[in-house]
Design a protein around this motif. Structure first.
Motif, PDB file in Angstrom:
ATOM      1  N   LYS A 188       6.680  -8.563   1.015  1.00 15.04           N
ATOM      2  CA  LYS A 188       5.596  -8.075   0.156  1.00 15.04           C
ATOM      3  C   LYS A 188       4.306  -8.762   0.588  1.00 15.04           C
ATOM      4  CE  LYS A 188       4.482  -7.593  -4.763  1.00 15.04           C
ATOM      5  NZ  LYS A 188       4.858  -8.018  -6.129  1.00 15.04           N
ATOM      6  N   THR A 194       4.015  -3.131   5.965  1.00 16.21           N
ATOM      7  CA  THR A 194       5.430  -3.451   5.848  1.00 16.21           C
ATOM      8  C   THR A 194       6.243  -2.162   5.756  1.00 16.21           C
ATOM      9  OG1 THR A 194       5.412  -3.469   3.433  1.00 16.21           O
ATOM     10  CG2 THR A 194       4.838  -5.541   4.543  1.00 16.21           C
ATOM     11  N   TRP A 196       7.428  -1.042   3.151  1.00 13.55           N
ATOM     12  CA  TRP A 196       7.006  -0.362   1.925  1.00 13.55           C
ATOM     13  C   TRP A 196       5.715   0.421   2.158  1.00 13.55           C
ATOM     14  CZ3 TRP A 196      11.413  -0.768  -0.090  1.00 13.55           C
ATOM     15  CH2 TRP A 196      12.145  -1.958  -0.015  1.00 13.55           C
ATOM     16  N   GLY A 242      11.762  -1.076  -3.746  1.00 14.60           N
ATOM     17  CA  GLY A 242      10.602  -1.873  -3.408  1.00 14.60           C
ATOM     18  C   GLY A 242      10.274  -2.922  -4.458  1.00 14.60           C
ATOM     19  N   PRO A 243       9.536  -3.963  -4.088  1.00 14.82           N
ATOM     20  CA  PRO A 243       9.213  -5.067  -5.000  1.00 14.82           C
ATOM     21  C   PRO A 243       7.962  -4.801  -5.838  1.00 14.82           C
ATOM     22  CG  PRO A 243       8.390  -5.582  -2.820  1.00 14.82           C
ATOM     23  CD  PRO A 243       9.061  -4.228  -2.710  1.00 14.82           C
ATOM     24  N   TYR A 244       7.771  -3.564  -6.297  1.00 15.90           N
ATOM     25  CA  TYR A 244       6.524  -3.196  -6.961  1.00 15.90           C
ATOM     26  C   TYR A 244       6.782  -2.646  -8.352  1.00 15.90           C
ATOM     27  CZ  TYR A 244       4.905  -3.623  -2.189  1.00 15.90           C
ATOM     28  OH  TYR A 244       4.646  -4.108  -0.942  1.00 15.90           O
ATOM     29  N   ILE A 275       0.291  -2.103  -2.633  1.00 15.18           N
ATOM     30  CA  ILE A 275       1.169  -2.138  -1.464  1.00 15.18           C
ATOM     31  C   ILE A 275       0.402  -2.566  -0.216  1.00 15.18           C
ATOM     32  CG2 ILE A 275       2.706  -0.749  -0.010  1.00 15.18           C
ATOM     33  CD1 ILE A 275       3.102   1.062  -2.519  1.00 15.18           C
TER      34      ILE A 275
END
Length: 586
Positions: A188, A194, A196, A242-244, A275
């Motif tokens: 992230k 990335t 993402w 995803g880390p979102y 992102i």
């Protein structure tokens, strides 16, 4: 800022073969220190080389300075007014960035690099940027030549090739972006591309191209459903893996999460949702002109257009345009009890600048319509020319959620559960009621239906509501509104007069109801100034009453047979006879 260096499509050197300069352009290496025998020998070489790719991303004004029908300015861009002419040359038909990317992708040292994981990561990064490059090209020109090599001066087949089909280009783009998704870092990082970021780009590309093919039946392009399904899959992967998350914290500069998503100076506090962004720094003298653009009297005086303001729902989720007489409500009344994003996007009564406590009214010296933007704004110390240092958002989860919902609605596979994990998250951030799919389809909004004339079918109501949501949520972000109008085949939207606030009669107006007159509407000769901003009644749609009409001397047109694509420049058509002009550009 994005580089707009114009280099003729490698054609100059081939057709003319006339100068060492042209030959050097094709044969020189991208930087003085890059030579095949010595470069790409270590990961640091890859880092050094690929860092330049980030300069290809949109710069400040390309992010916030949209000019379709959301933001009205004192001038009208040629593509909006319908006055484009075929240019002699055009930087949009430029290929130097592609050459730099392909140099790396075709390097033998890269292909033979000893660490496959490192190699594939940076190849994935290069392919992300090549996909980004070509996505821009097809949006502008449609069919373009596909180049996967660095072209030599004697490579006449490539130098003189015709345009490849849009279908081939998109297939090649997706091949690149899928490689990037598979090999880029899954960390992230708000300033680095990335896995993402690649998924977010794929979501954007597939929604654009899928809806383009669905609505632009004149091009008879296959695969609309497949592309929309690809959009759903990419969006869903990012949403679920995803880390979102949607940014909802209340500890930012204003305490209002939607406004703070754009008002923070650095992206770290809002990295829950962001992102990829573009970084700026006072210490490094990396600044831009956002607040000068919004507050100065000389930068176009941007303001929201009336139809956009009308599109914001009431705070209870009901439609503003269902209110009897909505179109003659004055500013104070029309902004009450609305979707909170309205008051977090424009100045409304009681608005205060960040870091200050005194309310400030609309400044008509700086806005054409009276609906003065505040999105992206921070404290007044950044109002000077080129003094803004806010980091700017390029990709965020909010857009991906909207892509997901729209693609499923267009496919006919959307259900209420899909809305609950996409649109609802954005509305809930500002305490708005959820979108009810069944109710939307049972009673499509006639105001939006008149705006978007090409929407039909069982999901008409919910598609219109998703378009409302998209317009409101993503205003002033990377010219997405222009792209939306183009892919939906709704160019007729641009031909209506752009309007602002409504005034019922000549006289003085206290817009904020604070006892201070802000505007004077006058008839006849301009009277002596007494403090309020003076607007001649002749600037109103009804002569002595009505909405402010901007750019009233410009008759906007949109030619449905040609204006969805840009024309190729004359010089390149002359140099390469195999290139064909876009339809109906003469």
């Amino acid at each position: 800022m994005k580089k707009n260096i114009h280099n003729k499509l490698f054609i100059l050197a081939s057709v003319l073969l006339l100068s060492a300069c042209s030959k050097d352009f094709l044969e020189r290496y991208p930087t003085a220190s890059v030579t095949p025998p010595t470069f790409f020998q270590s990961e640091s070489d890859f880092i050094t080389y690929t860092n330049q790719f980030y300069g290809y991303l949109p710069g400040d004004a390309e992010i916030y300075g949209e000019s379709a029908d959301n933001i009205v300015k004192s001038s009208v861009d040629q593509q909006v007014s319908g006055t484009r002419l075929i240019p002699t040359t055009d930087s949009k038909w430029g290929w130097s960035e592609l050459r730099t990317i392909n140099f790396m992708l075709t390097s033998e040292n890269v292909k033979n690099y000893h660490d496959a994981a490192v190699r594939d990561h940076y190849v994935g990064l290069a392919k992300f940027f090549r996909a980004y490059f070509y996505f821009e090209k097809i949006r502008i020109f449609g069919d373009v030549p596909w180049y996967g090599v660095v072209i030599a001066t004697n490579d006449e087949a490539n130098l003189m090739k015709p345009r490849d089909s849009r279908v081939l280009i998109v297939d090649s783009i997706l091949s690149d972006i899928n490689f990037a998704i598979d090999h880029l870092d899954a960390g992230k990082k708000v300033e680095r591309v990335t896995k993402w970021t690649a998924l977010a780009l794929k979501s954007r590309i597939c929604l654009y191209e899928g809806t383009w093919r669905k609505y632009h039946t004149e091009f008879n392009l296959p695969g609309a459903e497949e592309l929309l399904n690809e959009c759903v899959a990419a969006s869903q992967t990012l949403m679920e893996e995803g880390p979102y998350m949607v940014y909802t914290k209340t500890d930012g500069p204003t305490g209002k999460p939607y406004q703070d998503l754009f008002a923070t100076l650095t992206l770290e506090p809002v990295a829950d949702e962001v992102i990829l962004g573009r970084r700026y720094s006072n210490e490094l003298s990396l600044k831009h002109g956002l607040q000068f653009y919004i507050t100065a009297r000389t930068q176009g005086k941007p303001g929201l257009e009336k139809r956009l303001v009308n599109s914001y729902l009431m705070a209870d989720g009901s439609r503003f345009t269902d209110i009897p007489g909505y179109d003659t409500l004055q500013y104070y009344e029309e902004v009450q009890n609305r979707d909170p994003r309205l008051a977090q996007t424009i100045r409304t009564p009681g608005y205060t600048r960040i870091g200050q406590t005194t309310p400030v009214a609309v400044d008509f010296e700086s806005t054409m319509t009276g609906y003065q933007p505040i999105k992206w704004m921070n404290n007044p110390s950044f109002d000077g020319n080129g003094q803004s240092i806010q980091d700017l958002v390029l990709f965020r989860l909010g857009e991906v959620l909207l892509n997901y919902a729209e693609a499923k609605a267009e496919l006919g596979t959307l259900n209420q559960a899909d809305i609950d994990k996409s649109i609802w998250l954005l509305r809930d951030r500002v305490s708005m009621p959820n979108l009810n799919m069944a109710a939307a389809n049972a009673s499509p909004d006639p105001y939006l239906a008149a705006l978007y004339k090409n929407v039909n079918g069982a999901n008409k109501g919910v598609i219109l509501e998703i378009r409302r949501e998209r317009r409101i949520e993503l205003i002033m972000e990377s010219h997405l509104r222009w792209e939306d109008i183009m892919r939906w085949k709704e160019g007729q939207i641009l031909t209506a007069p752009f309007q602002g606030m409504y005034f019922p009669r000549p006289g003085f107006y206290d817009l904020d109801r604070n006892g201070v007159m802000d505007v004077e509407i006058y008839t006849g000769s301009k009277p002596p100034a007494t403090g309020p901003y003076q607007i001649p009644a002749s600037d109103l749609s009804g002569g002595t009453k009505g909405n402010i009409v901007t750019n009233r001397n410009i008759v906007k047109v949109f030619d449905e047979t040609k204006d969805y694509l840009w024309p190729l420049p004359i010089e390149d058509l002359t140099l390469n006879k195999k290139l064909e002009q876009n339809p109906n550009w003469k």
